[in-house]
Design a protein around this motif. Structure first.
Motif, PDB file in Angstrom:
ATOM      1  N   ALA A 211       0.353  -1.125   0.046  1.00 11.76           N
ATOM      2  CA  ALA A 211       0.358  -0.064   0.381  1.00 11.76           C
ATOM      3  C   ALA A 211       0.698   1.595  -0.246  1.00 11.76           C
ATOM      4  CB  ALA A 211      -1.206   0.077   1.086  1.00 11.76           C
ATOM      5  N   GLY A 212       2.087   1.071   0.422  1.00 12.63           N
ATOM      6  CA  GLY A 212       2.825   2.383   0.272  1.00 12.63           C
ATOM      7  C   GLY A 212       3.083   3.004  -0.677  1.00 12.63           C
ATOM      8  N   ILE A 213       2.486   2.368  -2.458  1.00 12.80           N
ATOM      9  CA  ILE A 213       3.023   2.456  -3.436  1.00 12.80           C
ATOM     10  C   ILE A 213       1.559   3.753  -3.486  1.00 12.80           C
ATOM     11  CG2 ILE A 213       3.997   0.896  -4.578  1.00 12.80           C
ATOM     12  CD1 ILE A 213       0.957   0.637  -6.618  1.00 12.80           C
ATOM     13  N   VAL A 214       0.910   3.601  -2.950  1.00 12.70           N
ATOM     14  CA  VAL A 214      -0.742   5.088  -2.595  1.00 12.70           C
ATOM     15  C   VAL A 214       0.339   6.429  -2.728  1.00 12.70           C
ATOM     16  CG1 VAL A 214      -2.869   5.286  -2.441  1.00 12.70           C
ATOM     17  CG2 VAL A 214      -2.107   3.175  -2.068  1.00 12.70           C
ATOM     18  N   LYS A 215      -0.109   7.325  -3.412  1.00 10.25           N
ATOM     19  CA  LYS A 215       0.057   8.422  -3.384  1.00 10.25           C
ATOM     20  C   LYS A 215      -1.130   9.572  -3.053  1.00 10.25           C
ATOM     21  CE  LYS A 215       4.455   7.711  -3.768  1.00 10.25           C
ATOM     22  NZ  LYS A 215       5.347   7.632  -5.612  1.00 10.25           N
ATOM     23  N   PRO A 216      -0.913  10.955  -2.451  1.00 13.27           N
ATOM     24  CA  PRO A 216      -1.633  11.834  -2.414  1.00 13.27           C
ATOM     25  C   PRO A 216      -2.950  11.935  -3.598  1.00 13.27           C
ATOM     26  CG  PRO A 216       0.531  12.803  -1.847  1.00 13.27           C
ATOM     27  CD  PRO A 216       0.615  11.505  -1.899  1.00 13.27           C
ATOM     28  N   THR A 217      -3.936  11.744  -3.267  1.00 14.71           N
ATOM     29  CA  THR A 217      -4.732  12.098  -4.217  1.00 14.71           C
ATOM     30  C   THR A 217      -5.523  10.926  -4.781  1.00 14.71           C
ATOM     31  OG1 THR A 217      -3.751  13.556  -5.226  1.00 14.71           O
ATOM     32  CG2 THR A 217      -5.461  14.196  -3.748  1.00 14.71           C
ATOM     33  N   ALA A 218      -4.316   9.961  -5.252  1.00 13.07           N
ATOM     34  CA  ALA A 218      -4.257   9.128  -6.443  1.00 13.07           C
ATOM     35  C   ALA A 218      -5.240   7.690  -6.359  1.00 13.07           C
ATOM     36  CB  ALA A 218      -3.393   7.740  -6.077  1.00 13.07           C
ATOM     37  N   ALA A 219      -5.733   8.109  -7.903  1.00 13.17           N
ATOM     38  CA  ALA A 219      -7.312   6.851  -7.888  1.00 13.17           C
ATOM     39  C   ALA A 219      -6.426   5.851  -8.043  1.00 13.17           C
ATOM     40  CB  ALA A 219      -7.348   7.400  -9.077  1.00 13.17           C
ATOM     41  N   VAL A 220      -7.232   4.797  -6.756  1.00  7.62           N
ATOM     42  CA  VAL A 220      -6.580   3.580  -6.441  1.00  7.62           C
ATOM     43  C   VAL A 220      -7.551   1.741  -7.062  1.00  7.62           C
ATOM     44  CG1 VAL A 220      -6.264   1.508  -4.592  1.00  7.62           C
ATOM     45  CG2 VAL A 220      -5.793   4.153  -4.366  1.00  7.62           C
ATOM     46  N   VAL A 221      -7.269   1.011  -7.702  1.00  3.89           N
ATOM     47  CA  VAL A 221      -8.070  -0.044  -8.678  1.00  3.89           C
ATOM     48  C   VAL A 221      -7.454  -1.024  -7.396  1.00  3.89           C
ATOM     49  CG1 VAL A 221      -9.093  -0.928 -10.238  1.00  3.89           C
ATOM     50  CG2 VAL A 221      -8.346   2.042 -10.625  1.00  3.89           C
ATOM     51  N   SER A 222      -8.800  -1.648  -7.607  1.00  2.77           N
ATOM     52  CA  SER A 222      -7.916  -3.128  -6.530  1.00  2.77           C
ATOM     53  C   SER A 222      -8.759  -4.197  -7.335  1.00  2.77           C
ATOM     54  CB  SER A 222      -8.162  -2.936  -4.851  1.00  2.77           C
ATOM     55  OG  SER A 222      -7.666  -4.274  -4.298  1.00  2.77           O
ATOM     56  N   ALA A 223      -8.136  -5.065  -7.177  1.00  2.08           N
ATOM     57  CA  ALA A 223      -8.936  -6.552  -7.539  1.00  2.08           C
ATOM     58  C   ALA A 223      -9.624  -6.776  -6.242  1.00  2.08           C
ATOM     59  CB  ALA A 223      -7.283  -7.489  -7.551  1.00  2.08           C
ATOM     60  N   SER A 224     -10.156  -7.879  -5.919  1.00  2.00           N
ATOM     61  CA  SER A 224     -11.200  -8.217  -4.762  1.00  2.00           C
ATOM     62  C   SER A 224     -10.116  -8.917  -4.187  1.00  2.00           C
ATOM     63  CB  SER A 224     -11.691  -9.719  -4.844  1.00  2.00           C
ATOM     64  OG  SER A 224     -12.349 -10.261  -4.254  1.00  2.00           O
ATOM     65  N   GLN A 225     -10.130  -8.315  -3.315  1.00  2.00           N
ATOM     66  CA  GLN A 225      -9.041  -8.852  -2.096  1.00  2.00           C
ATOM     67  C   GLN A 225      -9.543  -9.399  -0.711  1.00  2.00           C
ATOM     68  OE1 GLN A 225      -6.129  -8.726  -2.466  1.00  2.00           O
ATOM     69  NE2 GLN A 225      -6.425  -6.537  -4.078  1.00  2.00           N
ATOM     70  N   THR A 226      -8.743 -10.369   0.074  1.00  2.83           N
ATOM     71  CA  THR A 226      -9.090 -10.608   1.134  1.00  2.83           C
ATOM     72  C   THR A 226      -8.993  -9.743   2.578  1.00  2.83           C
ATOM     73  OG1 THR A 226      -6.911 -11.169   2.472  1.00  2.83           O
ATOM     74  CG2 THR A 226      -7.719 -12.679   1.264  1.00  2.83           C
ATOM     75  N   PRO A 227     -10.462  -9.753   3.536  1.00  2.00           N
ATOM     76  CA  PRO A 227     -10.608  -8.563   3.993  1.00  2.00           C
ATOM     77  C   PRO A 227      -9.208  -7.711   4.962  1.00  2.00           C
ATOM     78  CG  PRO A 227     -12.177 -10.503   4.694  1.00  2.00           C
ATOM     79  CD  PRO A 227     -11.013 -11.014   3.527  1.00  2.00           C
ATOM     80  N   GLU A 228      -8.278  -8.895   5.571  1.00  2.00           N
ATOM     81  CA  GLU A 228      -6.911  -8.563   6.041  1.00  2.00           C
ATOM     82  C   GLU A 228      -6.304  -7.228   5.299  1.00  2.00           C
ATOM     83  OE1 GLU A 228      -5.978 -13.012   5.834  1.00  2.00           O
ATOM     84  OE2 GLU A 228      -7.522 -11.286   5.599  1.00  2.00           O
ATOM     85  N   ALA A 229      -6.315  -7.305   3.416  1.00  2.00           N
ATOM     86  CA  ALA A 229      -5.326  -6.997   2.380  1.00  2.00           C
ATOM     87  C   ALA A 229      -6.652  -5.796   2.110  1.00  2.00           C
ATOM     88  CB  ALA A 229      -5.619  -7.810   1.459  1.00  2.00           C
ATOM     89  N   LEU A 230      -7.552  -6.011   2.354  1.00  2.00           N
ATOM     90  CA  LEU A 230      -8.523  -4.707   1.812  1.00  2.00           C
ATOM     91  C   LEU A 230      -8.404  -3.783   3.100  1.00  2.00           C
ATOM     92  CD1 LEU A 230     -10.817  -3.348   0.063  1.00  2.00           C
ATOM     93  CD2 LEU A 230     -12.558  -4.896   1.073  1.00  2.00           C
ATOM     94  N   VAL A 231      -8.792  -3.508   4.541  1.00  2.00           N
ATOM     95  CA  VAL A 231      -8.617  -3.103   5.470  1.00  2.00           C
ATOM     96  C   VAL A 231      -6.755  -2.285   5.317  1.00  2.00           C
ATOM     97  CG1 VAL A 231      -7.968  -2.735   7.895  1.00  2.00           C
ATOM     98  CG2 VAL A 231      -9.714  -4.569   7.317  1.00  2.00           C
ATOM     99  N   GLU A 232      -5.661  -1.992   5.208  1.00  2.00           N
ATOM    100  CA  GLU A 232      -4.497  -2.170   4.784  1.00  2.00           C
ATOM    101  C   GLU A 232      -5.163  -0.777   2.876  1.00  2.00           C
ATOM    102  OE1 GLU A 232      -2.324  -1.849   7.008  1.00  2.00           O
ATOM    103  OE2 GLU A 232      -2.963  -3.313   7.981  1.00  2.00           O
TER     104      GLU A 232
END
Length: 468
Positions: A211-232
């Motif tokens: 998740a360290g690649i997420v930069k300010p105001t970035a649009a984040v697109v994610s595949a389906s994740q496990t609950p513990e990954a999605l929380v992060e």
């Protein structure tokens, strides 16, 4: 610090001939002399210093940045192909390569030429040397293989010049050298256990690093994740004040049907529905990768609110390739290669073999690297694979064939395991076993377990005699 010898990673393209092949070999050898990819340094400052000296080439174009555990390269290549279909001049960095180093740096759909690779390497060499000198003076290791390669890729894309760059992380995200770039769109493929010795022992820890690649105001697109990954991911998006779109809620695969050479998919995107798209890759996981790719392009081109032109999208997906991922390299019997190198990838491979192919039996040629969950890979493949032919790739990190065979025997029993230390002999044995399959459907062979093994077999298939 004495650099750790780099793992064998193929050769520059030989087919061009002349001085640039020699120059490309020099680039390849000079990169390999650095600390290898199996020993990444958890740091960003050296890469940042190198690109600053070069005038920050990574800021010369917008970036779509991808991380995850499996599916990164396939998704990256789909995104790049769709963007190129829209008329943009693209840069694409993926890793590792299968056969030639040039595969990692792609400009407008083609691996960078030896000529441009050498010219850009020579241009950046004085700046790399400056950073190396400063690092060594302070008692730190010089720039690693991947750090230097990342700087080279940024310079190549600025030189092209690229309109947009699709950037795949090498490992993790937070301290990966690609993270000196600021992605307007951050893309996450499925996150699972892998590289635990570097990224963390739990899915949550690994997701936090990625998740360290997420930069300010970035649009984040994610595949389906496990609950513990999605929380992060949700936590990172909240801190960045960006947006988050997750497969299964914001977008997803509506349907997929097996077709000649791949599948026909219908995708519900962020801004539109796209019916009957030809996807020339096999497996439900590739359909899911395509959905993520579509959502990423929608986010980049129209802020997620404007649908893509159906014909342009169809052209982009139909042109997307994914070498080394359920790729057919020979026939009679069919031989496929697939770069599944962890249990998550092996499960996706097994499902695709069951759903998309009609084999009377499947023989696996298997080699696994020492830091991977070999037993987990065998366990994931066991319900689909009838026989395992255990061998070893050319990688220095490959598990000894006899040791790997003992692991496989512990999972599936001795009657389903054969050892052939020589790869050519292993392929011959696997073909013979596939030919012996009885029943209405023929047997097939899948080569899997490590990317280096897949690269070795692809290289053999490209020789004049092929895999005969």
């Amino acid at each position: 610090m004495t650099p750790k010898k780099n793992d064998r990673q193929g050769d520059p393209a030989d087919e061009q001939g002349g001085e640039f092949v020699a120059g490309a070999r020099r680039v390849h050898d000079e990169l390999l002399a650095r600390i290898g990819e199996q020993a990444p340094q958890p740091r960003l400052e050296p890469t940042r210093r190198a690109v600053e000296l070069l005038g920050d080439p990574q800021r010369a174009y917008p970036v779509i940045h991808l991380t995850g555990t499996n599916g990164k390269t396939s998704t990256s290549r789909m995104i790049e192909s769709i963007l190129r279909a829209h008329g943009l001049r693209t840069g694409l960095m993926t890793s590792p390569h299968l056969v030639h180093l040039n595969e990692r740096i792609v400009v407008d759909g083609e691996p960078i030429s030896d000529e441009r690779l050498v010219a850009n390497w020579d241009d950046i060499q004085p700046y790399l040397t400056m950073v190396d000198t400063d690092l060594e003076a302070s008692g730190e290791p010089a720039l690693t293989f991947f750090e230097a390669l990342t700087v080279l890729a940024f310079a190549c894309f600025a030189d092209a010049p690229a309109d947009v760059v699709v950037l795949e992380v090498g490992m993790g995200g937070e301290w990966d050298s690609t993270n000196v770039a600021d992605g307007q769109v951050a893309v996450f493929t499925p996150i699972a256990l892998d590289h635990q010795n570097r990224l963390g022992s739990t899915v949550a820890e690994i997701a936090r690093t990625k998740a360290g690649i997420v930069k300010p105001t970035a649009a984040v697109v994610s595949a389906s994740q496990t609950p513990e990954a999605l929380v992060e991911l949700e936590r990172a998006v909240e801190l960045s004040e960006g947006s988050l779109a997750v497969e299964g809620t914001a977008f997803g695969v509506q349907s997929t049907t097996v077709a000649v050479g791949g599948q026909v998919v219908t995708i519900r995107g962020l801004a539109g529905r796209y019916d009957d798209l030809l996807l020339p890759q096999f497996g439900d996981h590739q359909a899911q990768n395509a959905a993520v790719a579509v959502a990423a392009v929608e986010s980049f081109l129209g802020g997620g609110s404007q649908p893509l032109d159906h014909e342009v999208l169809a052209e982009g997906l139909a042109s997307a390739t994914s070498p080394g991922r359920l790729q057919i390299v020979a026939n009679e019997p069919t031989i496929l290669v697939d770069a599944a190198h962890n249990p998550h990838g092996a499960r996706a491979l097994a499902k695709a073999l069951d759903d998309y192919f009609q084999f009377g039996g499947v023989v696996a040629v298997l080699s696994v690297l020492a830091d991977k969950d070999a037993a987990g890979i065998v366990r994931a493949l066991a319900p689909t694979v009838t026989q395992f032919v255990v061998t070893s790739s050319q990688s220095d990190r490959a598990i000894d064939a006899d040791e790997l065979a003992a692991i496989a025997v512990g999972v599936v029993g001795a009657d389903r395991v054969v050892v052939e230390t020589d790869l050519v002999a292993a392929l011959r044995t696997a073909r013979d076993l596939a030919d012996e399959v009885e029943g209405d459907e023929p047997g097939g062979v899948v080569v899997t377990g490590s990317i280096t093994l897949v690269g070795d077999v692809i290289a053999l298939s490209q020789q004049p005699e092929g895999l005969s």
